[in-house]
Scaffold this active site. Structure first.
Site, PDB file in Angstrom:
ATOM      1  N   GLU A 107       0.976  -1.196   0.006  1.00  0.00           N
ATOM      2  CA  GLU A 107      -0.058  -0.040   0.161  1.00  0.00           C
ATOM      3  C   GLU A 107       0.775   1.220  -0.041  1.00  0.00           C
ATOM      4  OE1 GLU A 107      -2.491   1.440  -0.843  1.00  0.00           O
ATOM      5  OE2 GLU A 107      -4.088   1.474   0.629  1.00  0.00           O
ATOM      6  N   ASP A 111      -3.172   5.714   6.875  1.00  0.00           N
ATOM      7  CA  ASP A 111      -3.531   6.785   7.679  1.00  0.00           C
ATOM      8  C   ASP A 111      -4.325   6.598   8.800  1.00  0.00           C
ATOM      9  OD1 ASP A 111      -3.923   9.606   8.135  1.00  0.00           O
ATOM     10  OD2 ASP A 111      -5.401   9.709   6.640  1.00  0.00           O
ATOM     11  N   LYS A 139       1.249   7.196   8.522  1.00  0.00           N
ATOM     12  CA  LYS A 139       0.994   8.113   9.484  1.00  0.00           C
ATOM     13  C   LYS A 139       0.533   7.636  10.682  1.00  0.00           C
ATOM     14  CE  LYS A 139      -0.673  11.591   5.957  1.00  0.00           C
ATOM     15  NZ  LYS A 139      -1.969  12.294   5.578  1.00  0.00           N
ATOM     16  N   PHE A 160      -0.712  16.129   4.292  1.00  0.00           N
ATOM     17  CA  PHE A 160      -1.252  15.752   3.295  1.00  0.00           C
ATOM     18  C   PHE A 160      -0.102  15.711   2.147  1.00  0.00           C
ATOM     19  CE2 PHE A 160      -3.610  15.188  -0.938  1.00  0.00           C
ATOM     20  CZ  PHE A 160      -4.464  14.251  -0.341  1.00  0.00           C
ATOM     21  N   ASP A 167      -1.933  10.823  -4.938  1.00  0.00           N
ATOM     22  CA  ASP A 167      -2.344  11.979  -5.555  1.00  0.00           C
ATOM     23  C   ASP A 167      -3.108  13.021  -4.729  1.00  0.00           C
ATOM     24  OD1 ASP A 167      -4.802  10.242  -5.015  1.00  0.00           O
ATOM     25  OD2 ASP A 167      -5.935  11.516  -6.630  1.00  0.00           O
ATOM     26  N   ARG A 173       0.538  12.028  -9.113  1.00  0.00           N
ATOM     27  CA  ARG A 173       1.055  10.691  -8.981  1.00  0.00           C
ATOM     28  C   ARG A 173       2.384  10.313  -9.223  1.00  0.00           C
ATOM     29  NH1 ARG A 173      -3.260   7.680  -6.939  1.00  0.00           N
ATOM     30  NH2 ARG A 173      -5.341   8.084  -7.656  1.00  0.00           N
TER      31      ARG A 173
HETATM   32  P1  5GP Z   1      -7.114   5.509   5.745  1.00  0.00           P
HETATM   33  O1  5GP Z   1      -8.313   4.310   5.619  1.00  0.00           O
HETATM   34  O2  5GP Z   1      -5.656   4.681   6.239  1.00  0.00           O
HETATM   35  O3  5GP Z   1      -7.296   6.680   6.706  1.00  0.00           O
HETATM   36  O4  5GP Z   1      -6.697   6.097   4.316  1.00  0.00           O
HETATM   37  C1  5GP Z   1      -5.980   5.296   3.692  1.00  0.00           C
HETATM   38  C2  5GP Z   1      -6.254   6.189   2.139  1.00  0.00           C
HETATM   39  O5  5GP Z   1      -6.567   7.608   2.317  1.00  0.00           O
HETATM   40  C3  5GP Z   1      -4.850   5.935   1.540  1.00  0.00           C
HETATM   41  O6  5GP Z   1      -4.903   4.785   0.748  1.00  0.00           O
HETATM   42  C4  5GP Z   1      -4.904   7.230   0.543  1.00  0.00           C
HETATM   43  O7  5GP Z   1      -5.700   7.009  -0.667  1.00  0.00           O
HETATM   44  C5  5GP Z   1      -5.543   8.144   1.328  1.00  0.00           C
HETATM   45  N1  5GP Z   1      -4.408   9.181   1.949  1.00  0.00           N
HETATM   46  C6  5GP Z   1      -4.421   9.278   3.219  1.00  0.00           C
HETATM   47  N2  5GP Z   1      -3.300  10.277   3.755  1.00  0.00           N
HETATM   48  C7  5GP Z   1      -3.084  10.694   2.311  1.00  0.00           C
HETATM   49  C8  5GP Z   1      -2.248  11.565   1.947  1.00  0.00           C
HETATM   50  O8  5GP Z   1      -1.362  12.287   2.771  1.00  0.00           O
HETATM   51  N3  5GP Z   1      -1.929  11.826   0.586  1.00  0.00           N
HETATM   52  C9  5GP Z   1      -2.750  11.146  -0.183  1.00  0.00           C
HETATM   53  N4  5GP Z   1      -2.509  11.544  -1.506  1.00  0.00           N
HETATM   54  N5  5GP Z   1      -3.713  10.306   0.112  1.00  0.00           N
HETATM   55  C10 5GP Z   1      -4.128  10.001   1.390  1.00  0.00           C
END
Ligand code: 5GP
Length: 185
Positions: A107, A111, A139, A160, A167, A173
């Protein structure tokens, strides 16, 4: 009012990413068990679209004598551009039957962990011999759901970021470095 995005600073350079990717691949290879014939088989599962960029670099650092296969899943986490909702929809499933096989899920970023946790539970229910995870960016301070990260490229602060597959509204990307994004209204 329409929000515009601008590229911010380089957080992680392409050189650091390349070095770390090679290190991670070496660890993944060393941890992949041999079967009775001495083969080391690994099914590498990429999560579309963001992980494609990191995954292609990672698998090409694996030893050539490994039996490496690549497959993809496409999922969407409902939410806006900067925050996942935790509700995950599968658009495209694996073509490979992973039962009894060694799987590495790749992955781009974890986050809150909601998307990844959902996916891992789904893949675990298919009874792979082993299920490991490799993420380029973590993160970890923002984690809301416990998820297993076996191989992590970089722990990053709560910003972010884009580049290396990540993206912002479909853009950036293709950037080789990981960069922050600024918004202006
Ligand atoms: P989670 O479910 O862990 O909160 O979110 C994961 C998804 O959120 C990642 O696969 C990505 O698509 C998006 N995401 C989370 N943080 C970022 C970031 O800093 N930049 C970007 N481009 N996408 C993020």
């Amino acid at each position: 009012m329409e929000q515009r995005y601008r590229l911010g600073d380089v957080l992680i350079s392409r050189g650091e990413i390349a070095k770390k990717t090679a290190e991670l691949a070496a660890k993944v290879a060393a941890d992949t068990p041999q079967d009775a014939d001495g083969n080391r088989e690994l099914i590498v599962v990429g999560i579309l679209t963001g992980a494609v960029f990191f995954l292609t670099d990672l698998v090409r650092e694996l030893p050539e004598d490994m039996d490496v296969r690549v497959d993809f899943m496409s999922v969407s986490s409902y939410g806006n551009e900067t925050k996942s909702s935790g509700v995950v929809r599968i658009f495209h499933d694996l073509k490979t039957n992973i039962e009894g096989r060694n799987v590495l899920v790749v992955e781009d970023i974890v986050d809150t962990g909601r998307t990844f946790a959902y996916l891992l539970e789904l893949l675990q229910s298919r009874n792979p011999a082993s299920l490991r995870t490799c993420v380029l960016l973590d993160k970890s301070a923002r984690r809301e759901t416990e998820v297993r990260v076996d191989y992590c490229g970089f722990n990053i602060p709560d910003a972010f970021v884009v580049g290396c597959g990540l993206d912002c509204a479909g853009m950036w990307r293709h950037l080789k470095d990981i960069r922050t994004v600024r918004t202006q209204s």
